[in-house]
Design an enzyme around this catalytic site. Structure first.
Site, PDB file in Angstrom:
ATOM      1  N   HIS A 132      -6.821   6.936  -2.306  1.00 29.03           N
ATOM      2  CA  HIS A 132      -7.701   5.956  -1.665  1.00 29.03           C
ATOM      3  C   HIS A 132      -7.036   5.136  -0.568  1.00 29.03           C
ATOM      4  O   HIS A 132      -7.721   4.564   0.285  1.00 29.03           O
ATOM      5  CB  HIS A 132      -8.301   5.015  -2.716  1.00 29.03           C
ATOM      6  CG  HIS A 132      -7.376   3.919  -3.143  1.00 29.03           C
ATOM      7  ND1 HIS A 132      -6.329   4.115  -4.021  1.00 29.03           N
ATOM      8  CD2 HIS A 132      -7.325   2.600  -2.802  1.00 29.03           C
ATOM      9  CE1 HIS A 132      -5.691   2.983  -4.203  1.00 29.03           C
ATOM     10  NE2 HIS A 132      -6.273   2.044  -3.490  1.00 29.03           N
ATOM     11  N   ASP A 133      -5.697   5.034  -0.537  1.00 29.83           N
ATOM     12  CA  ASP A 133      -5.012   4.292   0.537  1.00 29.83           C
ATOM     13  C   ASP A 133      -3.995   5.169   1.261  1.00 29.83           C
ATOM     14  O   ASP A 133      -3.004   4.662   1.796  1.00 29.83           O
ATOM     15  CB  ASP A 133      -4.312   3.053  -0.040  1.00 29.83           C
ATOM     16  CG  ASP A 133      -5.231   1.844  -0.103  1.00 29.83           C
ATOM     17  OD1 ASP A 133      -6.116   1.736   0.770  1.00 29.83           O
ATOM     18  OD2 ASP A 133      -5.081   1.018  -1.020  1.00 29.83           O
ATOM     19  N   HIS A 146       0.820  -1.213   0.000  1.00 27.22           N
ATOM     20  CA  HIS A 146       0.000   0.000   0.000  1.00 27.22           C
ATOM     21  C   HIS A 146       0.855   1.266   0.000  1.00 27.22           C
ATOM     22  O   HIS A 146       0.701   2.152   0.840  1.00 27.22           O
ATOM     23  CB  HIS A 146      -0.950  -0.007   1.194  1.00 27.22           C
ATOM     24  CG  HIS A 146      -2.033  -1.035   1.094  1.00 27.22           C
ATOM     25  ND1 HIS A 146      -1.944  -2.273   1.725  1.00 27.22           N
ATOM     26  CD2 HIS A 146      -3.211  -1.043   0.412  1.00 27.22           C
ATOM     27  CE1 HIS A 146      -3.030  -2.971   1.454  1.00 27.22           C
ATOM     28  NE2 HIS A 146      -3.814  -2.258   0.655  1.00 27.22           N
ATOM     29  N   PHE A 153       2.679   4.609  -2.387  1.00 28.78           N
ATOM     30  CA  PHE A 153       2.175   5.553  -3.387  1.00 28.78           C
ATOM     31  C   PHE A 153       2.225   4.944  -4.787  1.00 28.78           C
ATOM     32  O   PHE A 153       1.467   5.345  -5.672  1.00 28.78           O
ATOM     33  CB  PHE A 153       2.989   6.852  -3.348  1.00 28.78           C
ATOM     34  CG  PHE A 153       2.404   7.950  -4.212  1.00 28.78           C
ATOM     35  CD1 PHE A 153       1.132   8.442  -3.973  1.00 28.78           C
ATOM     36  CD2 PHE A 153       3.129   8.482  -5.269  1.00 28.78           C
ATOM     37  CE1 PHE A 153       0.587   9.447  -4.769  1.00 28.78           C
ATOM     38  CE2 PHE A 153       2.599   9.484  -6.068  1.00 28.78           C
ATOM     39  CZ  PHE A 153       1.323   9.968  -5.814  1.00 28.78           C
ATOM     40  N   HIS A 203       1.209   1.974  -5.449  1.00 29.43           N
ATOM     41  CA  HIS A 203      -0.121   1.362  -5.567  1.00 29.43           C
ATOM     42  C   HIS A 203      -1.162   2.429  -5.874  1.00 29.43           C
ATOM     43  O   HIS A 203      -2.033   2.238  -6.739  1.00 29.43           O
ATOM     44  CB  HIS A 203      -0.472   0.631  -4.272  1.00 29.43           C
ATOM     45  CG  HIS A 203      -1.915   0.204  -4.184  1.00 29.43           C
ATOM     46  ND1 HIS A 203      -2.471  -0.729  -5.015  1.00 29.43           N
ATOM     47  CD2 HIS A 203      -2.908   0.610  -3.343  1.00 29.43           C
ATOM     48  CE1 HIS A 203      -3.751  -0.908  -4.703  1.00 29.43           C
ATOM     49  NE2 HIS A 203      -4.046  -0.094  -3.704  1.00 29.43           N
TER      50      HIS A 203
END
Length: 710
Positions: free
Chosen positions: A492-493, A452, A454, A456
């Site tokens: 989003h993460d 997870h 950046f 991703h």
């Protein structure tokens, strides 16, 4: 912590509980610090020895690799009482299958494959291995050397990892015992030693790559979180190489820099001359300058950064044979004059981020931006490069990981091109500097965890970009929806800690209490993102009306919350209920449009198994590493854990991927391609990847059965 009988005789309330919880957490920190202090005290001798390797008397950068490896193995050999030691270094960091070199006390030899035995296993799994009292220990020893008459009774093998990126393997150290078995204490000492050895070898190999001129400077420093930019000068002060485009900070082009001395353009771009003076002194004295601050001036603003200047020294080869405490012939004299035989071959200028000089007001943040906010935006790049990148990104097979790795500059450039190519910058009058500030802040908020990261976030943004630019989905969304969804994909993460909601809830974290155990991380990602978007210098929504901002926030929040796998079936059922698998479904109202946005982001987040094998398997192994890390923490804390998250070998990993594809990915994507038939190729990839995993399961199962003892 137990509290009884309040002095005012009132019952305990929620505020009391929060206060006691905070006290308990602080007590935990204090006790943990005390334990670490005691442990460090017990290993002070070890640290002292390793610090000697970093001192000016031990030139780990410029010595021969073989001499350094022998020095490291000799130190560890003595510390744990081993009787034979070897070190294995990958030909290419992070890719041991491409070959290695074995170093022992007597010889060195290069091979074009993984090492045999324990070292090969450790370099493949990145996990240490200890064998005690096993009859066939000798069969696991990785290198053939003259043996004692006795058979070995113990073996300890430890991975050498890249100090800047723990996902990359550098090599392995193997220790063999003929008289005694390795104890838990030996393993603890060896593990502590390896923390320092990793740094020494990473620094040495980085310099070696630089000195060979093979262009590896950029890759060597991309994974570093604390050194953002590096420039190498030759012995005459001319530019040699850098891990970023120097024109983004300095008003000089590469061609001019390569034929002129740094003094010609350092003066032009610096508001003061301290940096030039420090470079001058470093060349004269061969002594480094560390942690200084300078203000860099350009026509489009100013930046403040900390810098260090490190000489690249040519040191006589016999320097490694002297004692580390021998003061008779120091390499660097206190008088500022280089020792005899020491010559400066060049210089490395490191520039690290800083929050500014402390005097700037909030409104001046854009002008005094930190150097960790690279402004390599399409407006600054050559038009043909932007067009070429945008063309490459329009392919489903475009690999963000292969193109940019974890390099923040390249990742932000890739995402910025998406905003420009979708015409969002023009439509919403987004200032390039504001977009750059936002992407830099978003990148900085992502943690350096295996999956997870950046990278991703940028990968999910690329899939969202593909949906909106290369399929009919883009015709169903207006400019506001496109701005909301590409931004939600990027964010989003954000600040993902590398473990799941169940870990947050079961461990009773502050986040789980803040969000009442419901979509804990997704709520945190959303709130963290919006805290950045509300900052004036990062507000890419500044030109939106109040009504538009309310709509875009609704889309943003809803889509990220539905990336929670706990909402997977709920979202799938809503999707089926609305469109009944109608091909080329188009939303007919605002609610259906929001549902489409939720579906698109969740699909992008679950797109890795629908990508080509080389991309799918890379990300599958990264999420496996995160899962294993979480299970390890859960076991240590005596928390419940999900058995499917623990994979001890490649066979278990492949079985897990088969199950994930069958029960989560296929049911979801079968409905997606039924509604959007032009994405059928993605489902073909899913089937192909499942078959590859099933073939691997069969092969690995047969291999295990063959190797099993009768």
């Amino acid at each position: 912590v137990q509290a009884m009988n309040k002095s005012n005789e009132e019952p305990f309330n929620g505020d009391d509980e929060q206060m006691i919880t905070a006290i308990a957490e602080q007590a935990g920190v204090a006790l943990n610090n005390a334990a670490q202090h005691a442990d460090e005290h017990a290993h002070s001798v070890l640290r002292g020895r390793m610090l000697e390797l970093w001192s000016p008397k031990m030139p780990v950068l410029t010595t021969e690799t073989e001499s350094l490896c022998r020095k490291l193995t000799a130190e560890l050999h003595e510390l744990v009482g081993a009787e034979e030691s070897s070190i294995f270094l990958c030909s290419t960091s992070g890719q041991p299958e491409l070959g290695h070199t074995a170093y022992t006390e007597k010889f060195s030899q290069t091979f074009d494959c993984l090492p045999f035995g324990a070292a090969g296993k450790v370099m493949e799994t990145k996990e240490q291995l200890r064998l005690n009292g096993v009859d066939d220990v000798a069969a696991f020893v990785s290198v053939s050397t003259p043996r004692k008459r006795k058979q070995p009774v113990s073996l300890l093998c430890l991975p050498v990892l890249n100090a800047h990126d723990q996902l990359k393997i550098v090599g392995a150290i193997e220790l063999v015992g003929f008289e005694r078995e390795f104890s838990d204490g030996d393993v603890k000492i060896a593990s502590s030693f390896m923390i320092h050895a990793n740094r020494v070898l990473t620094a040495h190999l980085t310099y070696k790559n630089l000195s060979q001129g093979d262009g590896l400077l950029q890759r060597a420093f991309h994974a570093s979180s604390d050194v953002q930019r590096a420039i190498v000068f030759d012995e005459k002060g001319r530019f040699v190489n850098a891990n970023y485009d120097i024109e983004t900070i300095y008003d000089v082009d590469v061609t001019s820099a390569k034929v002129s001395n740094y003094a010609d353009w350092i003066t032009a771009m610096s508001a003061d001359e301290c940096l030039r003076d420090d470079l001058d002194n470093a060349y004269k004295t061969c002594k480094p300058v560390c942690n200084r601050q300078a203000r860099f001036s350009r026509a489009d603003g100013a930046a403040v950064g900390n810098y260090s200047v490190v000489p690249l020294l040519d040191v006589p080869d016999n320097s490694m044979t002297r004692s580390a405490t021998d003061e008779k012939e120091p390499q660097l004299r206190g008088s500022g004059v280089p020792a005899p035989g020491v010559r400066c071959q060049g210089m490395v200028l490191f520039v690290s981020p800083t929050a500014g000089d402390g005097s700037a007001s909030p409104g001046a943040a854009a002008e005094n931006r930190p150097l960790s906010a690279p402004q390599v935006m399409p407006s600054d790049l050559e038009t043909d490069k932007v067009a070429k990148l945008a063309s490459e990104m329009k392919s489903w097979d475009y690999d963000v990981m292969a193109a940019a790795g974890r390099d923040p500059v390249q990742l932000q450039t890739i995402v910025s091109v998406m905003y420009h190519d979708l015409r969002l910058v023009d439509r919403w009058s987004i200032q390039p500097r504001v977009l750059g500030n936002f992407l830099s802040a978003a990148c900085a908020k992502y943690r350096n965890v295996p999956f997870h990261s950046f990278t991703h976030g940028a990968t999910v943004a690329h899939i969202m970009y593909y949906f909106m630019s290369q399929t009919r989905i883009g015709e169903c969304l207006d400019a506001l929806h496109k701005l909301a969804m590409i931004t939600a994909a990027v964010c989003h993460d954000m600040d993902h800690p590398g473990h799941t909601n169940s870990y947050e809830v079961n461990s009773g974290s502050m986040l789980s209490m803040r969000y009442n155990d419901r979509s804990v991380l997704e709520n945190h990602h959303t709130a963290t993102s919006w805290s950045i978007l509300r900052q004036e210098e990062c507000n890419i929504f500044a030109t939106l009306s109040a009504a538009e901002l309310k709509q875009i926030r609704g889309l943003f929040v809803s889509s990220i919350l539905f990336t929670d796998m706990a909402e997977h079936m709920s979202l799938l059922n809503k999707f089926k209920e609305v469109n009944k698998e109608t091909p080329d479904w188009e939303p007919s109202n605002a609610d259906e449009c929001k549902l489409m946005c939720n579906v698109l982001l969740h699909s992008a987040d679950l797109s890795n198994p629908a990508r080509p094998w080389r991309i799918a398997t890379t990300w599958a192994h990264l999420v496996g590493q995160e899962f294993n890390n979480q299970v390890k923490k859960e076991k240590e804390a005596n928390l419940p854990y999900a058995p499917f998250m623990e994979t001890n070998n490649e066979l278990e990993h492949c079985k897990g991927e088969v199950g994930f594809i069958k029960f989560a990915i296929k049911p979801w994507w079968s409905h997606v391609v039924a509604v959007f038939p032009y994405l059928n190729f993605a489902f073909d990839n899913i089937n192909s990847n499942q078959e590859r995993y099933e073939e691997n399961v069969k092969l690995l199962t047969d291999t295990t059965a063959t190797q099993a003892p009768p």
